[in-house]
Design a protein around this motif. Sequence first.
Motif, PDB file in Angstrom:
ATOM      1  N   THR A  23      52.190 186.264 -16.137  1.00 26.77           N
ATOM      2  CA  THR A  23      53.601 186.599 -16.310  1.00 26.77           C
ATOM      3  C   THR A  23      53.942 186.722 -17.782  1.00 26.77           C
ATOM      4  N   THR A  24      54.918 187.524 -18.072  1.00 32.63           N
ATOM      5  CA  THR A  24      55.441 187.651 -19.436  1.00 32.63           C
ATOM      6  C   THR A  24      56.530 186.633 -19.713  1.00 32.63           C
ATOM      7  N   ALA A  25      56.878 185.823 -18.708  1.00 36.55           N
ATOM      8  CA  ALA A  25      57.906 184.792 -18.868  1.00 36.55           C
ATOM      9  C   ALA A  25      57.272 183.490 -19.342  1.00 36.55           C
ATOM     10  N   PRO A  26      58.041 182.616 -19.975  1.00 36.03           N
ATOM     11  CA  PRO A  26      57.491 181.335 -20.428  1.00 36.03           C
ATOM     12  C   PRO A  26      57.153 180.379 -19.290  1.00 36.03           C
ATOM     13  N   GLY A  27      57.699 180.617 -18.107  1.00 36.50           N
ATOM     14  CA  GLY A  27      57.410 179.740 -16.984  1.00 36.50           C
ATOM     15  C   GLY A  27      57.813 180.383 -15.672  1.00 36.50           C
ATOM     16  N   PHE A  28      57.378 179.767 -14.583  1.00 36.75           N
ATOM     17  CA  PHE A  28      57.714 180.302 -13.258  1.00 36.75           C
ATOM     18  C   PHE A  28      57.657 179.167 -12.242  1.00 36.75           C
ATOM     19  N   ARG A  29      58.215 179.409 -11.070  1.00 35.60           N
ATOM     20  CA  ARG A  29      58.094 178.542  -9.909  1.00 35.60           C
ATOM     21  C   ARG A  29      57.584 179.366  -8.736  1.00 35.60           C
ATOM     22  N   VAL A  30      57.090 178.666  -7.745  1.00 34.85           N
ATOM     23  CA  VAL A  30      56.598 179.309  -6.528  1.00 34.85           C
ATOM     24  C   VAL A  30      57.410 178.807  -5.345  1.00 34.85           C
ATOM     25  N   ALA A  31      57.902 179.717  -4.529  1.00 33.34           N
ATOM     26  CA  ALA A  31      58.616 179.370  -3.303  1.00 33.34           C
ATOM     27  C   ALA A  31      57.823 179.912  -2.123  1.00 33.34           C
ATOM     28  N   ALA A  32      57.469 179.045  -1.172  1.00 34.51           N
ATOM     29  CA  ALA A  32      56.691 179.459  -0.008  1.00 34.51           C
ATOM     30  C   ALA A  32      57.620 179.632   1.187  1.00 34.51           C
TER      31      ALA A  32
END
Length: 556
Positions: free
Chosen positions: A134-143
């Motif tokens: 990703t080009t973002a500094p962070g992410f989350r995952v939703a299942a």
Amino acid sequence: MGDDPQDDEQCRDGMECGAREYGGGSEYGGADCPDGPGSTDNPAGLGRRRFLGAAALGAAGLAAGVTAGCDSTSGGGPGAGAAGGGQPDLDAERERPGDPDWRIRSAGPPDAVQGYTDKVSVLPGEEFGLYVSTTAPGFRVAAYRVGWYRGAQARLVWRSERVAGRRQRAPRLLPGTRSVRADWQRSLGVRTDGWPPGAYLLRLDAEHGHQRYVPLIVRSAQAAGRTVLMHAVTTWQAYNAWGGYSLYRGADGAYGTRSLAVSFDRPYDTNGAGKFLVYERALVVLAERLGLPLAYTTGLDVHRTPTALRGATAALSPGHDEYWTPQQRQHVTRARDAGTNLAFLGANACFRRVRLEPGPSGALRTVVCYKTSYRDDPHFVGPHRALPTHDFRQPPAADPESALTGVFYEGYPTDAPYVVHSADHWLFAGTGVQPGAAFDHLVGVEYDRVTPEAPTPARLEILAHSPLVCNGRHSHADSAYYTVPSGAGVFSSGTMRWVEALMAGTRDDGRDHGMDGRTRAFVTRTTENLLRAFAEAPAAKIRPAPRNNVAGVYGT
């Protein structure tokens, strides 16, 4: 679908395709578009069905740990999956509230956020690795588990904590087969404790607001007494053009530079789950809404496990299920002959013969299909000669799909009304149709027909017989039904738009084929009739036998 990916309305290999008549071991032009006029792979003398379809890690990785329930929203409660593969109570799962905010709001640029898993499917409680760039500094995952959920159509089962983002390496091209692999470092591991079996969309939510899906099947531990949804993951991968290559074309768009093998160790292109969303999701939602005893698996798992369908009341092939291994076909056929009903709710099913090979993340991670170049396959010409990876119907080792499906893939592209023939058939009960009733645009973009000169079950009933024009030639698409001595019934819709029609006229029908609410109501009721009957018992034991009307329809 609103974010539908590559569109099968475009010729998949770039030009028209051709075929020879079946019989006496004659060849087909493989539904690879180079097999058109002037192709050396498709000699002259083509017969009436010449218009076959285009069917055509660094420090961050070392630090990544296993996430097991961080910020979990609903796992582990009543109806949740039992760890270690135990069969959960899906009736209780269906009563849970859904989460309508499962759709992607902003995909952003192609490199905004994307990912893949190191397993196509897992049992409840097993771990999988997730690889994200990703080009973002962070992410989350939703299942999100896909289902009915009182109309919400998905439930948020789990959400990760924040994960540090990073831009991963460029795609790697393997020169021998022109296969593309990501070969990324693992971003996190996820345990699926409390995840019920089902079809899941892992949504990657990057901090700059962009999102992508990663599909995952949490498969059932056993199939006995259940209707099995058999997700077409090898076909998803065949069309996946992430990194510039698919089994249809290379980075320059040409068939000659296509991949000869494609890897699961890379993201899916566009929104990340296009083939599932268009050709499978609506079937999952309907089956869950009906409250049927369900089981979930993939074609890859049916290949790997001969007993994957043991005792199943029915197995469902979704709207685009083209690429099969010989083992998958053998195991599905064996299930049919033991009493498992089969439904092919698309067209062009079981058309390509493929081989599965390992990849860097494990076994069965590479789909091999040389198509018209099968003689270049080192496994085909080597001392332990393997079956050719091309169309099942082509010699050597010709084994046309119609022997299993009852119908024969014929053409692409087309757009035509679906015309009912056997209006009094039990499948159409409650639809109100009369002979000749037509449903605009339901036949397309690929279609099948009953072809008497191809291997065809002896007692087969044509239920719909739909006139069409494909590449200037007149023909028909057929829905068909047959039974076997075990009592199993086999239905084939004959059109690739069957599952799409379950969404016609709704917010999720993003393909704009022109199908309307009347078509949706007809296909929905017919599919309900089919699924309920197939979930009850081998169809021949509870429903009338098929009327062998092929000669009357085709005059043979």
